[in-house]
Design a protein around this motif. Structure first.
Motif: not given
Length: 116
Positions: A14-15, A18
Motif C-alpha cells: 500500500s506504500d 516505505s
C-alpha cells in the motif's frame, strides 16, 4: 538438466516507498521502473534476481502469505539498523543452517534472516 534459478519476486504494498526503505536497510538498492502500460514500481537487482515492489491495487492479490528468506552477514546489525520499529516474530537462535531470525516487514510479509 540444469536446475531452475529464482529470478523474480514481486511484493505488493500500500506504500511502496516505505516498504522499499525497509528493504534498503537490508542492503537492497531500488530504482523506479515502468514496463509498457504497467504501473510504476520499484526494482532491486541482486545476485541474479530481481525484487520488485508494486503498488497494491484493488485487483492485486495479497502477497503477505509469502515467506521471504535472506542470508545476511549479521542479523544483529540488521536488527540494530531497523531499530525499535522492527516486528520480531522469532528472536535470533541457532539452527542447523546457522543463526536464524524471523521478522515482519511494514506490509506484513514474513522474512527469515539467516546468518551462516
Amino acid at each position: 538438466m540444469q536446475a531452475p534459478t529464482l529470478n523474480l519476486v514481486v511484493l505488493r504494498a500500500s506504500d511502496p516507498g516505505s516498504l522499499a526503505s525497509f528493504y534498503q536497510t537490508l542492503g537492497f538498492q531500488f530504482q523506479k521502473e515502468k514496463h509498457g502500460s504497467g504501473p510504476e514500481h520499484l526494482a532491486s537487482k541482486t545476485g541474479g534476481s530481481v525484487l520488485e515492489i508494486y503498488p497494491k491495487g484493488t485487483e492485486s492479490l495479497d502477497t503477505t502469505a509469502v515467506l521471504l528468506g535472506f542470508r545476511v552477514p549479521s542479523i544483529s546489525k540488521v536488527l540494530s539498523n531497523l531499530g525499535s520499529a522492527v516486528d520480531i516474530i522469532s528472536r535470533p537462535s541457532k539452527s542447523d543452517w546457522g543463526t536464524r531470525c524471523v521478522i515482519r516487514d511494514p506490509e506484513g510479509h514474513k522474512i527469515e534472516l539467516l546468518e551462516a
